[in-house]
Design a protein around this motif. Structure first.
Motif, PDB file in Angstrom:
ATOM      1  N   VAL A 153      46.430  34.899  -6.684  1.00 60.45           N
ATOM      2  CA  VAL A 153      44.979  35.099  -6.705  1.00 60.45           C
ATOM      3  C   VAL A 153      44.383  34.599  -8.022  1.00 60.45           C
ATOM      4  O   VAL A 153      43.335  33.941  -8.047  1.00 60.45           O
ATOM      5  CB  VAL A 153      44.649  36.589  -6.486  1.00 60.45           C
ATOM      6  CG1 VAL A 153      43.168  36.854  -6.728  1.00 60.45           C
ATOM      7  CG2 VAL A 153      45.025  37.012  -5.074  1.00 60.45           C
ATOM      8  N   LEU A 154      45.074  34.896  -9.136  1.00 64.57           N
ATOM      9  CA  LEU A 154      44.583  34.436 -10.431  1.00 64.57           C
ATOM     10  C   LEU A 154      44.589  32.916 -10.519  1.00 64.57           C
ATOM     11  O   LEU A 154      43.659  32.316 -11.081  1.00 64.57           O
ATOM     12  CB  LEU A 154      45.437  35.031 -11.557  1.00 64.57           C
ATOM     13  CG  LEU A 154      45.289  36.537 -11.786  1.00 64.57           C
ATOM     14  CD1 LEU A 154      46.253  37.006 -12.865  1.00 64.57           C
ATOM     15  CD2 LEU A 154      43.859  36.882 -12.173  1.00 64.57           C
ATOM     16  N   GLU A 155      45.624  32.285  -9.977  1.00 68.49           N
ATOM     17  CA  GLU A 155      45.661  30.824  -9.982  1.00 68.49           C
ATOM     18  C   GLU A 155      44.526  30.244  -9.153  1.00 68.49           C
ATOM     19  O   GLU A 155      43.900  29.248  -9.541  1.00 68.49           O
ATOM     20  CB  GLU A 155      47.019  30.341  -9.446  1.00 68.49           C
ATOM     21  CG  GLU A 155      48.180  30.601 -10.392  1.00 68.49           C
ATOM     22  CD  GLU A 155      49.514  30.186  -9.779  1.00 68.49           C
ATOM     23  OE1 GLU A 155      49.511  29.731  -8.616  1.00 68.49           O
ATOM     24  OE2 GLU A 155      50.548  30.315 -10.457  1.00 68.49           O
ATOM     25  N   GLN A 156      44.265  30.864  -7.989  1.00 65.91           N
ATOM     26  CA  GLN A 156      43.157  30.392  -7.167  1.00 65.91           C
ATOM     27  C   GLN A 156      41.821  30.578  -7.886  1.00 65.91           C
ATOM     28  O   GLN A 156      40.958  29.687  -7.857  1.00 65.91           O
ATOM     29  CB  GLN A 156      43.154  31.136  -5.830  1.00 65.91           C
ATOM     30  CG  GLN A 156      44.345  30.803  -4.938  1.00 65.91           C
ATOM     31  CD  GLN A 156      44.390  31.671  -3.691  1.00 65.91           C
ATOM     32  OE1 GLN A 156      43.682  32.672  -3.571  1.00 65.91           O
ATOM     33  NE2 GLN A 156      45.246  31.302  -2.744  1.00 65.91           N
ATOM     34  N   ARG A 157      41.667  31.751  -8.519  1.00 65.29           N
ATOM     35  CA  ARG A 157      40.424  31.963  -9.265  1.00 65.29           C
ATOM     36  C   ARG A 157      40.306  31.004 -10.432  1.00 65.29           C
ATOM     37  O   ARG A 157      39.210  30.507 -10.728  1.00 65.29           O
ATOM     38  CB  ARG A 157      40.384  33.404  -9.772  1.00 65.29           C
ATOM     39  CG  ARG A 157      40.192  34.439  -8.668  1.00 65.29           C
ATOM     40  CD  ARG A 157      40.163  35.849  -9.245  1.00 65.29           C
ATOM     41  NE  ARG A 157      39.957  36.838  -8.189  1.00 65.29           N
ATOM     42  CZ  ARG A 157      39.952  38.151  -8.397  1.00 65.29           C
ATOM     43  NH1 ARG A 157      40.134  38.619  -9.623  1.00 65.29           N
ATOM     44  NH2 ARG A 157      39.758  38.977  -7.387  1.00 65.29           N
ATOM     45  N   ASN A 158      41.432  30.747 -11.099  1.00 64.78           N
ATOM     46  CA  ASN A 158      41.390  29.796 -12.212  1.00 64.78           C
ATOM     47  C   ASN A 158      41.016  28.409 -11.729  1.00 64.78           C
ATOM     48  O   ASN A 158      40.230  27.706 -12.375  1.00 64.78           O
ATOM     49  CB  ASN A 158      42.751  29.775 -12.907  1.00 64.78           C
ATOM     50  CG  ASN A 158      42.747  28.877 -14.131  1.00 64.78           C
ATOM     51  OD1 ASN A 158      42.036  29.121 -15.085  1.00 64.78           O
ATOM     52  ND2 ASN A 158      43.560  27.834 -14.105  1.00 64.78           N
ATOM     53  N   SER A 159      41.580  28.007 -10.564  1.00 67.44           N
ATOM     54  CA  SER A 159      41.221  26.698 -10.010  1.00 67.44           C
ATOM     55  C   SER A 159      39.733  26.657  -9.663  1.00 67.44           C
ATOM     56  O   SER A 159      39.052  25.649  -9.900  1.00 67.44           O
ATOM     57  CB  SER A 159      42.059  26.406  -8.764  1.00 67.44           C
ATOM     58  OG  SER A 159      43.445  26.390  -9.069  1.00 67.44           O
ATOM     59  N   ALA A 160      39.238  27.779  -9.096  1.00 69.44           N
ATOM     60  CA  ALA A 160      37.810  27.827  -8.759  1.00 69.44           C
ATOM     61  C   ALA A 160      36.961  27.753 -10.022  1.00 69.44           C
ATOM     62  O   ALA A 160      35.924  27.068 -10.045  1.00 69.44           O
ATOM     63  CB  ALA A 160      37.500  29.104  -7.981  1.00 69.44           C
ATOM     64  N   ARG A 213      33.475  24.941 -13.685  1.00 71.61           N
ATOM     65  CA  ARG A 213      33.192  24.373 -15.005  1.00 71.61           C
ATOM     66  C   ARG A 213      32.931  22.881 -14.920  1.00 71.61           C
ATOM     67  O   ARG A 213      32.057  22.343 -15.619  1.00 71.61           O
ATOM     68  CB  ARG A 213      34.351  24.652 -15.961  1.00 71.61           C
ATOM     69  CG  ARG A 213      34.375  26.064 -16.505  1.00 71.61           C
ATOM     70  CD  ARG A 213      35.244  26.135 -17.756  1.00 71.61           C
ATOM     71  NE  ARG A 213      36.627  25.796 -17.461  1.00 71.61           N
ATOM     72  CZ  ARG A 213      37.558  26.676 -17.160  1.00 71.61           C
ATOM     73  NH1 ARG A 213      37.251  27.957 -17.077  1.00 71.61           N
ATOM     74  NH2 ARG A 213      38.796  26.297 -16.917  1.00 71.61           N
ATOM     75  N   THR A 214      33.679  22.204 -14.054  1.00 76.05           N
ATOM     76  CA  THR A 214      33.456  20.772 -13.883  1.00 76.05           C
ATOM     77  C   THR A 214      32.067  20.510 -13.317  1.00 76.05           C
ATOM     78  O   THR A 214      31.338  19.621 -13.796  1.00 76.05           O
ATOM     79  CB  THR A 214      34.530  20.181 -12.954  1.00 76.05           C
ATOM     80  OG1 THR A 214      35.828  20.435 -13.500  1.00 76.05           O
ATOM     81  CG2 THR A 214      34.333  18.684 -12.791  1.00 76.05           C
ATOM     82  N   ILE A 215      31.713  21.293 -12.289  1.00 73.21           N
ATOM     83  CA  ILE A 215      30.374  21.127 -11.699  1.00 73.21           C
ATOM     84  C   ILE A 215      29.294  21.440 -12.723  1.00 73.21           C
ATOM     85  O   ILE A 215      28.291  20.727 -12.837  1.00 73.21           O
ATOM     86  CB  ILE A 215      30.244  22.033 -10.460  1.00 73.21           C
ATOM     87  CG1 ILE A 215      31.202  21.569  -9.356  1.00 73.21           C
ATOM     88  CG2 ILE A 215      28.808  22.039  -9.942  1.00 73.21           C
ATOM     89  CD1 ILE A 215      31.253  22.491  -8.163  1.00 73.21           C
ATOM     90  N   GLU A 216      29.501  22.540 -13.494  1.00 73.00           N
ATOM     91  CA  GLU A 216      28.511  22.915 -14.504  1.00 73.00           C
ATOM     92  C   GLU A 216      28.402  21.851 -15.589  1.00 73.00           C
ATOM     93  O   GLU A 216      27.304  21.553 -16.076  1.00 73.00           O
ATOM     94  CB  GLU A 216      28.900  24.259 -15.121  1.00 73.00           C
ATOM     95  CG  GLU A 216      27.854  24.840 -16.050  1.00 73.00           C
ATOM     96  CD  GLU A 216      26.556  25.144 -15.348  1.00 73.00           C
ATOM     97  OE1 GLU A 216      25.503  25.135 -16.022  1.00 73.00           O
ATOM     98  OE2 GLU A 216      26.577  25.394 -14.120  1.00 73.00           O
ATOM     99  N   ALA A 217      29.562  21.276 -15.965  1.00 73.23           N
ATOM    100  CA  ALA A 217      29.519  20.205 -16.961  1.00 73.23           C
ATOM    101  C   ALA A 217      28.767  18.993 -16.431  1.00 73.23           C
ATOM    102  O   ALA A 217      27.996  18.354 -17.159  1.00 73.23           O
ATOM    103  CB  ALA A 217      30.947  19.819 -17.361  1.00 73.23           C
TER     104      ALA A 217
END
Length: 461
Positions: free
Chosen positions: A226-233, A238-242
């Motif tokens: 779950v943490l890996e999935q959240r980290n990927s999200a 962050r990419t979209i925000e950047a």
């Protein structure tokens, strides 16, 4: 000199990286082979010593079940849980007591020595391993506890009970096997000599702990997933925000450069065209225009350099607040530039002591600048009035002109958005600046006969 160990890109040794890249089936088979080699090599090593087990065939059964458990339990956890829990006590009893031979199964010969109790605590390993791995593979804890703890009870209590029941019903011919059957229980009451209650309770608690550890390992693995999935999200966000921030920054840069270049260069072009028309009759007007154009050009270059300096030195993501903010004198000079090209501009500005340091002030200055540029380039006006009223309710900007182009259409901003050319670019930029600050912008017919651009910006925080 020992060679330095090599590591993967994630910092782990290459051997570990190679192991993680293997499929789960290959990992289990390799680990099972390693366990089998260690178990049977160790059994062979102690076979001729004082550590030799009383009945080596029981240890062989234990090793075989252990190897099968490690190899298959992660692939078919429920099946292996059932097989080990049900078959291991059966094969253990058959190899230990020789009862299978008494029942007619001659392929399981009576061992060299017979007993009716657990020979070694090491023989609990298959039950411990299957309980842990089955729980870690997703089998419910209650199911794992029921089968593994029941299997242990069958091994430590059921085995002597079966021996006692069978021995109480066999003929006296069983004594031909000699003293190896002398100590076997012949009734239920004699079982107390074969059951170590403290060992039984300890072994049950140990199995329970292994099952709970396996369930905890499963829970941790799920949490990590779950943490890996959240980290990927989060990485995607962050990419979209950047990308959004980069797009907003590009838009801001385009607006600032448009404001600087459009306002100054438009004035320069209009003044140059006017000077060209009167150059033959009034050479001194040409000379004066050239001096004025040079001064305006230097001012434009200074403003552009300041914008580029901020872009080069600004902190990424800091936004509009890093942009150079003009003062009220710059706003007054905007009117002077229009006067130089024949447009009489009057201004009603806040007090001169006010410091223009906020994003709202910058937005107000840019809206005034763009509105005056439109008056100069598009309105064909001879007069304009700028009003900047500042109060607790916010900033109210009003720019009127007496242009001869007629009043604006009712939906001037929507028309400008669809056309995206000419005067519309300025209107779109002013509206976007106002909206970005939380304000509004409207375009309507003004009292001077031309257009009125009116903007409201919220109070400064």
């Amino acid at each position: 000199m020992r060679a330095a160990p090599s590591y993967d890109s994630d910092g782990s040794p290459k051997v570990m990286g190679y192991w993680r890249r293997l499929p789960a089936v290959q990992q289990d088979l390799l680990l099972a082979a390693l366990v089998g080699v260690v178990w049977f090599v160790g059994l062979a090593a102690i076979n001729g010593s004082q550590l030799r087990p009383k009945n080596p065939s029981v240890s062989v059964v234990t090793g075989l079940f252990l190897v099968m458990t490690v190899a298959l339990v992660r692939q078919v956890p429920r099946t292996m849980l059932l097989c080990v829990s049900l078959l291991y006590p059966l094969f253990y009893a058959a190899a230990e007591t020789g009862l299978a031979e008494q029942l007619g199964f001659s392929f399981l010969r009576a061992p060299a020595i017979s007993d009716a109790a657990l020979q070694s605590e090491l023989h609990l390993i298959p039950l411990l391993v299957v309980g842990y791995l089955a729980a870690a593979s997703g089998v419910r804890r209650f199911t794992c506890l029921f089968f593994t703890m029941g299997s242990l009870a069958a091994l430590m209590i059921g085995l002597p009970a079966v021996v006692a029941i069978v021995m109480s019903n066999v003929s006296e011919s069983v004594y031909r096997y000699g003293e190896r059957y002398a100590n076997l229980p012949r009734d239920i009451y004699s079982l107390y000599d074969y059951i170590d209650i403290s060992l039984f309770v300890f072994a049950e608690a140990l199995i329970c702990g292994m099952v709970l550890l396996g369930a905890n390992a499963l829970r941790r693995r799920k949490n990590m997933l779950v943490l890996e999935q959240r980290n990927s999200a989060l990485v995607r966000l962050r990419t979209i925000e950047a990308e959004r921030a980069a797009a907003a920054e590009r838009t801001r840069i385009a607006r600032d450069l448009h404001d600087v270049v459009s306002h100054h260069m438009s004035a320069v072009v209009i003044r140059a065209q006017a000077a060209d028309r009167v150059a033959d009759q009034k050479p001194e007007a040409l000379r004066e225009a050239v001096r004025w154009i040079a001064a305006s050009g230097r001012e434009a270059l200074t403003a552009m350099r300041e914008t580029v300096r901020v872009l080069n030195n600004g902190v990424p993501g800091s936004g509009v607040e890093m942009a150079p903010v003009p003062d009220l004198a710059d706003v007054a000079r905007m009117g002077d530039r229009l006067k130089a090209v024949g447009i009489n501009v009057t201004m009603q500005l806040p007090t001169r002591s006010r410091q223009l340091a906020s994003a709202t002030d910058l937005t107000a200055v840019r809206i005034i600048q763009e509105a005056l540029t439109n008056v100069m380039v598009h309105a064909k006006a001879t007069a304009a009035h700028v009003s900047w009223q500042s109060g607790p309710q916010g900033e109210l900007l009003t720019i009127d002109d007496n242009g001869s182009g007629g009043p604006p259409p009712v939906n001037a901003l929507e028309t400008a958005r669809r056309q995206e050319s000419g005067r519309g670019n300025g209107l779109i930029g002013m509206r976007e600046r106002a909206h970005a600050s939380g304000g509004t912008l409207a375009v309507a017919a003004g009292p001077l006969g031309g257009w009125r651009v009116q903007a409201w910006l919220p109070p400064q925080r």
